[in-house]
Motif scaffolding. Structure first.
Motif, PDB file in Angstrom:
ATOM      1  N   GLN A  90     -25.888 -20.855 -13.951  1.00 42.09           N
ATOM      2  CA  GLN A  90     -27.269 -20.472 -14.262  1.00 42.09           C
ATOM      3  C   GLN A  90     -27.295 -19.981 -15.704  1.00 42.09           C
ATOM      4  OE1 GLN A  90     -28.358 -17.191 -11.739  1.00 42.09           O
ATOM      5  NE2 GLN A  90     -28.600 -18.458  -9.906  1.00 42.09           N
ATOM      6  N   TYR A  91     -28.379 -20.227 -16.395  1.00 47.75           N
ATOM      7  CA  TYR A  91     -28.542 -19.613 -17.716  1.00 47.75           C
ATOM      8  C   TYR A  91     -30.018 -19.493 -17.995  1.00 47.75           C
ATOM      9  CZ  TYR A  91     -28.423 -24.621 -18.504  1.00 47.75           C
ATOM     10  OH  TYR A  91     -28.633 -25.962 -18.392  1.00 47.75           O
ATOM     11  N   ASN A  92     -30.343 -18.501 -18.807  1.00 46.39           N
ATOM     12  CA  ASN A  92     -31.744 -18.164 -19.009  1.00 46.39           C
ATOM     13  C   ASN A  92     -31.874 -17.388 -20.301  1.00 46.39           C
ATOM     14  OD1 ASN A  92     -34.436 -18.021 -18.344  1.00 46.39           O
ATOM     15  ND2 ASN A  92     -34.224 -16.228 -17.010  1.00 46.39           N
ATOM     16  N   GLN A  93     -33.083 -17.348 -20.836  1.00 42.42           N
ATOM     17  CA  GLN A  93     -33.359 -16.534 -22.012  1.00 42.42           C
ATOM     18  C   GLN A  93     -34.589 -15.710 -21.711  1.00 42.42           C
ATOM     19  OE1 GLN A  93     -31.437 -16.689 -24.864  1.00 42.42           O
ATOM     20  NE2 GLN A  93     -32.596 -15.071 -25.892  1.00 42.42           N
ATOM     21  N   ILE A  94     -34.481 -14.388 -21.794  1.00 43.41           N
ATOM     22  CA  ILE A  94     -35.645 -13.511 -21.629  1.00 43.41           C
ATOM     23  C   ILE A  94     -35.730 -12.679 -22.899  1.00 43.41           C
ATOM     24  CG2 ILE A  94     -36.716 -11.658 -20.298  1.00 43.41           C
ATOM     25  CD1 ILE A  94     -35.205 -12.632 -17.846  1.00 43.41           C
ATOM     26  N   GLY A  95     -36.728 -12.967 -23.724  1.00 44.28           N
ATOM     27  CA  GLY A  95     -36.855 -12.264 -25.008  1.00 44.28           C
ATOM     28  C   GLY A  95     -35.621 -12.484 -25.855  1.00 44.28           C
ATOM     29  N   ASN A  96     -34.962 -11.370 -26.221  1.00 42.80           N
ATOM     30  CA  ASN A  96     -33.779 -11.484 -27.081  1.00 42.80           C
ATOM     31  C   ASN A  96     -32.485 -11.636 -26.277  1.00 42.80           C
ATOM     32  OD1 ASN A  96     -34.082  -8.854 -26.058  1.00 42.80           O
ATOM     33  ND2 ASN A  96     -32.722  -8.021 -27.629  1.00 42.80           N
ATOM     34  N   ILE A  97     -32.589 -11.662 -24.954  1.00 39.68           N
ATOM     35  CA  ILE A  97     -31.374 -11.605 -24.132  1.00 39.68           C
ATOM     36  C   ILE A  97     -31.043 -12.975 -23.536  1.00 39.68           C
ATOM     37  CG2 ILE A  97     -30.208 -10.431 -22.230  1.00 39.68           C
ATOM     38  CD1 ILE A  97     -32.325  -8.224 -22.445  1.00 39.68           C
ATOM     39  N   SER A  98     -29.818 -13.417 -23.778  1.00 38.06           N
ATOM     40  CA  SER A  98     -29.327 -14.643 -23.145  1.00 38.06           C
ATOM     41  C   SER A  98     -28.590 -14.264 -21.873  1.00 38.06           C
ATOM     42  CB  SER A  98     -28.350 -15.382 -24.059  1.00 38.06           C
ATOM     43  OG  SER A  98     -28.922 -15.601 -25.309  1.00 38.06           O
ATOM     44  N   PHE A  99     -28.839 -15.005 -20.823  1.00 38.76           N
ATOM     45  CA  PHE A  99     -28.159 -14.768 -19.542  1.00 38.76           C
ATOM     46  C   PHE A  99     -27.298 -15.970 -19.211  1.00 38.76           C
ATOM     47  CE2 PHE A  99     -31.920 -12.154 -19.475  1.00 38.76           C
ATOM     48  CZ  PHE A  99     -31.543 -11.008 -18.800  1.00 38.76           C
ATOM     49  N   ASN A 100     -26.062 -15.705 -18.842  1.00 41.20           N
ATOM     50  CA  ASN A 100     -25.179 -16.780 -18.382  1.00 41.20           C
ATOM     51  C   ASN A 100     -24.433 -16.311 -17.151  1.00 41.20           C
ATOM     52  OD1 ASN A 100     -24.953 -19.187 -20.424  1.00 41.20           O
ATOM     53  ND2 ASN A 100     -25.072 -17.344 -21.680  1.00 41.20           N
ATOM     54  N   SER A 101     -24.340 -17.184 -16.167  1.00 42.93           N
ATOM     55  CA  SER A 101     -23.539 -16.845 -14.991  1.00 42.93           C
ATOM     56  C   SER A 101     -22.161 -17.487 -15.125  1.00 42.93           C
ATOM     57  CB  SER A 101     -24.213 -17.353 -13.724  1.00 42.93           C
ATOM     58  OG  SER A 101     -24.165 -18.765 -13.694  1.00 42.93           O
TER      59      SER A 101
END
Lengths: 358, 136
Positions: free
Chosen positions: A254-265
């Protein structure tokens, strides 16, 4: 050419050492030419779910996943600077499980750091885990990056302390997804106060990498792919220029971008989970950026499990997923779009059938 | 319409004599439906219990570990070609594969009430999904 080779080639170009690189062992090239603040990587192993059967017997399949990951990390060239273990070392948090998992991880020839998972926690609220691995939340600096480790799988005190007749029952309830008796995960007040104080000491331009077990975003509550106080954590991280959250727990890419934050699983070594979308009744918030990984082949027990080699050279994270018996995946931070992108599959037309059938 | 249905004389006899007559196949009422639904849901509930029951295998692993909410079971696509088996297989054979391998347990007969309950549960969880046999 493997994905690791590809990132290695990029590194060699920037280091201006292409000619030398073809003859020298890569580890040596890195030592000789890398700017320490610019180039380093770490390996990430997660969700081993070591499951005790009886006496000295453990579930063979989950054992094999972790053993294989450890063996492969030891063979890496160049060597990663350290290894993160992303939580859920144990299945039911028992001493035999944690001991057995720690013994397997002790074969790693690199420093290891640990994240707390709910399967490690809810039997004794982390007491034995702390003895083995240290504090449940902490931060450290490494080559110009500020790393933060959170215990993101705590929940309401009432649920934790007052609801269950035994610690074993509490663990069993939290260990299963799709369980109406479960409770959403959260970082909680205490750690958020600590996090605020920790971040106050960090320059706003310093790259931040947060390790948590649950996603620090809200994806699907029914399976606890969820962190109840995610918005509050995100608000604390907002002032920083480069922020990445790396989480385990979901056993899928999974990966996502919320505002300035990158998310990676990161992947699990134990077993893969389907995406919530495959459960027809569910309301879920799977990130739009996520391209499903290939559908797991149930006849190949390591399929859709794995570990990943993570590069933080730019201050953002690039993930190279090694998928057994499958095409590797690369999720790289796109500096123009300012979000993570699946290098090969982001375009709908580029997807392959096993990514649509799940 | 003036065709005489073969059952009509019987119906007339019943009506004249006041005897209880067997209902025709498509005559059922709300009570019947309720009973059938209860029977089905009881099987679904048994299936759900088995889904999370370590006693189905020998190593403590349960179905729900890999398939929360029976996700990724695709009952609506069976029977279908399983390339690993090399032939078209029904759902219960795949369930038995899972019982033998990740769960290290014993397979169930096709008509074992447990096998039926498991199939009832996974099918119930996929309600609303288009029936597409053989799709993937």
């Amino acid at each position: 050419m493997s994905n690791i080779d590809r990132s290695r080639r990029n590194f060699l170009k920037t280091g201006g050492a292409l000619a030398l690189g073809s003859t020298l062992p890569i580890g040596l090239v890195e030592l000789a030419f890398a700017e320490p603040a610019q180039n380093f990587s770490f390996a990430y192993i997660s969700d081993a779910h070591i499951q005790h059967i009886k006496g000295n017997r453990f579930v063979r399949n989950w054992d094999m996943g972790l053993k294989r990951a450890v063996a492969e990390v030891n063979l890496l060239t160049p060597k990663p600077d350290f290894v993160m273990f992303g939580g859920d070392l144990a299945q039911l948090g028992s001493k035999p499980e944690l001991d057995h998992g720690a013994e397997m991880l002790s074969a790693l020839q690199l420093p290891v750091k640990y994240v707390m998972g709910e399967h490690d926690y809810y039997l004794d609220l982390g007491a034995y885990w702390e003895q083995l691995f240290g504090p449940q939340y902490y931060s450290f600096e490494h080559k110009g990056v500020h790393f933060i480790v959170l215990n993101s799988i705590r929940t309401y005190d009432d649920w934790t302390y007052h609801r269950w007749p035994s610690a074993e029952q509490r663990m069993l309830e939290m260990a299963s997804l799709d369980n109406p008796n479960g409770s959403p995960f959260m970082v909680g007040d205490e750690q958020r106060v600590w996090l605020k104080a920790d971040l106050a000491k960090v320059d706003k331009t310093t790259p931040i990498v947060v390790f948590s077990h649950s996603p620090l975003q809200k994806i699907y509550k029914g399976w606890n792919f969820w962190t109840e106080d995610a918005e509050q954590i995100q608000a604390l991280l907002k002032p920083f220029k480069k922020v990445s959250v790396i989480y385990g727990h979901v056993h899928q890419i999974q990966y996502n971008q919320i505002g300035n934050i990158s998310f990676n699983s990161v992947m699990a070594t134990a077993w893969p989970w389907p995406y919530p979308a495959s459960y027809a009744q569910a309301e879920q918030y799977l990130p739009k950026l996520t391209v499903p990984m290939n559908r797991a082949d149930p006849f190949f027990e390591r399929d859709a499990t794995g570990w990943q080699f993570i590069n933080v050279g730019s201050g953002n994270v690039d993930l190279n997923f090694t998928l057994y018996d499958n095409r590797d995946r690369v999720v790289r931070f796109d500096t123009l779009k300012k979000q993570p992108q699946d290098r090969d599959y982001q375009a709908e037309s580029a997807r392959i059938d096993p990514q649509r059938h799940y | 319409m003036n065709t005489v249905k073969p059952w009509m004389p019987l119906l007339i006899v019943c009506a004249l004599t006041g005897l209880t007559c067997p209902a025709a196949a498509d005559e059922f009422n709300a009570e019947d439906q309720q009973r059938w639904q209860q029977q089905f849901m009881a099987s679904v509930q048994q299936g759900r219990a088995l889904w999370t029951d370590p006693a189905m295998g020998s190593n403590g692993v349960v179905c729900a570990q890999c398939h929360p909410n029976a996700a990724n079971t695709h009952p609506e696509t069976y029977p279908k070609f399983q390339k690993q088996l090399g032939r078209v297989a029904p759902l219960w054979e795949m369930i038995n594969w899972c019982l033998r391998n990740p769960l290290e347990g014993q397979p169930l007969a096709a008509d074992d009430p447990k096998m039926i309950a498991i199939q009832a549960y996974v099918t119930y969880e996929r309600r609303g999904v288009k029936l597409e046999p053989g799709k993937h």
